[in-house]
Design an enzyme around this catalytic site. Structure first.
Site, PDB file in Angstrom:
ATOM      1  N   ASP A  97      39.490  47.864  34.739  1.00 13.27           N
ATOM      2  CA  ASP A  97      39.059  47.049  33.602  1.00 13.27           C
ATOM      3  C   ASP A  97      37.611  47.324  33.184  1.00 13.27           C
ATOM      4  OD1 ASP A  97      38.011  45.912  35.875  1.00 13.27           O
ATOM      5  OD2 ASP A  97      38.228  43.844  35.192  1.00 13.27           O
ATOM      6  N   GLU A  98      36.933  48.226  33.875  1.00  7.55           N
ATOM      7  CA  GLU A  98      35.567  48.642  33.521  1.00  7.55           C
ATOM      8  C   GLU A  98      35.627  49.932  32.699  1.00  7.55           C
ATOM      9  OE1 GLU A  98      32.652  47.106  34.442  1.00  7.55           O
ATOM     10  OE2 GLU A  98      33.717  45.517  35.493  1.00  7.55           O
TER      11      GLU A  98
END
Length: 116
Positions: A97-98
């Site tokens: 999710d980064e």
């Protein structure tokens, strides 16, 4: 060679600043987190066990012919270089999710850097 494990409880030792009872100078010591054991470092162990300087890895390798070339906003971070173009690629170095990490290598001076 200084110990790395406590001889009393076999736990891993950590380095801390201590003031030995017979001395007023603070020194480094290997200390146990669970019992009062301390091994005061009063010698220069780096002279006997020298540390090797870490070699920087060439992240982008020697051949960049297959890597895309992009114009870098702000240009090369090397103060002596005025190039605005660099080889680059992206890798997912953190969780999914980064955003990916971008790796750059200046075409002119070869300086390498990364942006998160």
């Amino acid at each position: 060679m200084p110990p790395t494990y406590c001889p009393n409880c076999s736990n891993s030792l950590t380095i801390a600043r201590v003031t030995p009872r017979d001395d007023r100078i603070e020194r480094n010591a290997f200390t146990c987190r669970t019992c009062p054991y301390q091994f005061v470092l009063d010698k220069h162990y780096t002279d006997k066990y020298p540390m090797k300087k870490k070699q920087k890895d060439d992240v982008l390798g020697e051949e960049q012919s297959d890597l895309p070339i992009n114009e870098v906003p702000g240009g090369c971070p090397n103060e002596k270089c005025e190039s605005k173009k660099a080889y680059f690629y992206q890798l997912q170095t953190r969780s999914a999710d980064e955003p990916p990490t971008s790796f750059f290598k200046c075409i002119e001076c070869g300086k390498q850097w990364r942006e998160y």
